[in-house]
Enzyme design. Sequence first.
Site, PDB file in Angstrom:
ATOM      1  N   SER A 161       0.822  -1.208   0.000  1.00  0.00           N
ATOM      2  CA  SER A 161       0.000   0.000   0.000  1.00  0.00           C
ATOM      3  C   SER A 161       0.858   1.260   0.000  1.00  0.00           C
ATOM      4  CB  SER A 161      -0.896  -0.008   1.249  1.00  0.00           C
ATOM      5  OG  SER A 161      -1.515   1.251   1.437  1.00  0.00           O
ATOM      6  N   TYR A 182      -1.867  -1.059  10.811  1.00  0.00           N
ATOM      7  CA  TYR A 182      -2.135  -1.608   9.470  1.00  0.00           C
ATOM      8  C   TYR A 182      -0.969  -1.277   8.546  1.00  0.00           C
ATOM      9  CZ  TYR A 182      -3.553  -1.540   4.658  1.00  0.00           C
ATOM     10  OH  TYR A 182      -3.559  -1.714   3.300  1.00  0.00           O
ATOM     11  N   LYS A 189       2.148  -3.701   6.487  1.00  0.00           N
ATOM     12  CA  LYS A 189       2.554  -3.668   5.072  1.00  0.00           C
ATOM     13  C   LYS A 189       4.058  -3.433   4.959  1.00  0.00           C
ATOM     14  CE  LYS A 189      -1.428  -4.492   3.296  1.00  0.00           C
ATOM     15  NZ  LYS A 189      -1.672  -5.815   2.695  1.00  0.00           N
TER      16      LYS A 189
HETATM   17  C1  WQD Z   1      -9.359   9.534   1.334  1.00  0.00           C
HETATM   18  C2  WQD Z   1      -9.525  11.004   1.633  1.00  0.00           C
HETATM   19  C3  WQD Z   1      -9.885  11.560   3.957  1.00  0.00           C
HETATM   20  C4  WQD Z   1     -13.777   9.655   4.382  1.00  0.00           C
HETATM   21  C5  WQD Z   1      -6.875   4.359   3.223  1.00  0.00           C
HETATM   22  C6  WQD Z   1      -5.734   3.516   3.701  1.00  0.00           C
HETATM   23  C7  WQD Z   1      -5.023   2.922   2.518  1.00  0.00           C
HETATM   24  C8  WQD Z   1      -6.010   2.150   1.713  1.00  0.00           C
HETATM   25  C9  WQD Z   1      -7.110   3.094   1.219  1.00  0.00           C
HETATM   26  C10 WQD Z   1      -6.144  -0.149   2.427  1.00  0.00           C
HETATM   27  C11 WQD Z   1      -8.803  11.450   2.892  1.00  0.00           C
HETATM   28  C12 WQD Z   1     -11.092  11.921   3.117  1.00  0.00           C
HETATM   29  C13 WQD Z   1     -12.570  10.106   3.867  1.00  0.00           C
HETATM   30  C14 WQD Z   1     -14.774  10.606   4.743  1.00  0.00           C
HETATM   31  C15 WQD Z   1     -13.313  12.380   4.039  1.00  0.00           C
HETATM   32  N1  WQD Z   1      -6.568   1.100   2.486  1.00  0.00           N
HETATM   33  N2  WQD Z   1     -12.358  11.441   3.699  1.00  0.00           N
HETATM   34  N3  WQD Z   1     -14.505  11.938   4.555  1.00  0.00           N
HETATM   35  O1  WQD Z   1      -7.123   7.253   4.061  1.00  0.00           O
HETATM   36  O2  WQD Z   1      -6.298   7.795   1.691  1.00  0.00           O
HETATM   37  O3  WQD Z   1      -6.370   5.430   2.465  1.00  0.00           O
HETATM   38  O4  WQD Z   1      -7.737   3.621   2.404  1.00  0.00           O
HETATM   39  O5  WQD Z   1      -5.261  -0.574   1.740  1.00  0.00           O
HETATM   40  O6  WQD Z   1      -3.995   2.078   2.968  1.00  0.00           O
HETATM   41  O7  WQD Z   1      -4.834   4.356   4.389  1.00  0.00           O
HETATM   42  O8  WQD Z   1      -8.491   6.622   2.008  1.00  0.00           O
HETATM   43  O9  WQD Z   1     -10.855   6.903   1.414  1.00  0.00           O
HETATM   44  O10 WQD Z   1     -10.237   6.794   3.876  1.00  0.00           O
HETATM   45  O11 WQD Z   1      -9.659   8.822   2.545  1.00  0.00           O
HETATM   46  O12 WQD Z   1     -13.093  13.591   3.873  1.00  0.00           O
HETATM   47  O13 WQD Z   1     -15.890  10.274   5.234  1.00  0.00           O
HETATM   48  O14 WQD Z   1     -10.915  11.264   1.879  1.00  0.00           O
HETATM   49  O15 WQD Z   1      -9.607  12.579   4.898  1.00  0.00           O
HETATM   50  O16 WQD Z   1      -8.273  12.739   2.667  1.00  0.00           O
HETATM   51  P1  WQD Z   1      -7.030   6.891   2.623  1.00  0.00           P
HETATM   52  P2  WQD Z   1      -9.887   7.236   2.493  1.00  0.00           P
END
Ligand code: WQD
Length: 339
Positions: free
Chosen positions: A124, A149, A153
Amino acid sequence: MNILVTGGAGFIGSHTVVALTEAGFRPIILDDFSNSEKSVLDGLEQITGSKPTTYAENCHNRETLRRIFKEEKIEGVIHFAAFKAVGESMQKPLEYYDNNLGSLIVLLQTMLECGVSNLIFSSSCTVYGEPDELPVTEKTPVKPASSVYGNTKQIGEEILHDTIEAGNALKIISLRYFNPIGAHPSAAIGELPRGVPSNLVPFMIQTAAGLRESLTIFGDDYPTPDGTCIRDYIHVLDLAEAHVAALQFLLKKDVSGYYDIFNVGTGRGASVMELIKSFEQVAGVPLNYKLGPRRSGDVTAVYADVQKCTEQLGWKAKRSMQDALADAWRWQLAITAQR
Ligand code: WQD
């Protein structure tokens, strides 16, 4: 050629089963269904015309792996099976280390014992933490993990590196995923988050479908053009096809020991606000969202330099963020209609 797909009933795993089938492989699923649904198998049958051979067991089990390797004549493994909720990993560190790393070690030992030499490992972009340079390349320094998590990785990649350094006859690729989104255009398979989604796109489309009150944007005071975080959102089918390209690369590689790492993203960054506006345009529905505080652990921006994957694996993302949002929305409408 038979390929074992651990976690093959999951979001990325199921789409990779489709891509493997379309490339002429015979994928065999090993999934304990702790974070996936058996209905995915029906969706796979609808898309590919046949239900894949499936072992509803845990890949931590050495005996199970031995039996499958021998009976199914497995020639390669794509290892998705892992717990992957960033927040949950901080509450349950021992379960995450045991499941994610314990199963990887058992898998590697059993592959060596049974003479199965090709492995694709699901890693990741989270290993980059808050990168000092953008876009990130595979040489961008790995930062101390900000979650258990993410640490599983990072440690997983170190285990693979050390296994090959010790002279073991395995050929291994780690694929560092960016943010997988979307669904198969047939809407027969897609993302099935359990409970309240923590990821942006599932929460956003459930809000648009009326299942959630409103989407909260976690902070708009970041040092980015519109103040919201930037990520590299890649269509899950493009990501699936990258696994096939990596497997085909390994199968052609005539060496005994090999390990390398590839970023798999689109190479383009998009902000939360850009994604919301794209979704509203693609779905033709207004999204109810509000501004909230930053979420701890979020990085400001991370997106991929994908040159290495393109040059060495001959792969490049073909689908746009808009394609992914349209496919995700069609999937959400399909599952909402089934309720
Ligand atoms: C994306 C952006 C949030 C939800 C994670 C893991 C990564 C992979 C993918 C497993 C961020 C913003 C989110 C919400 C928001 N997982 N957001 N409101 O955190 O980049 O990655 O998931 O492999 O390893 O770290 O993805 O979709 O959670 O967030 O504003 O209700 O959307 O702050 O900027 P992230 P995400």
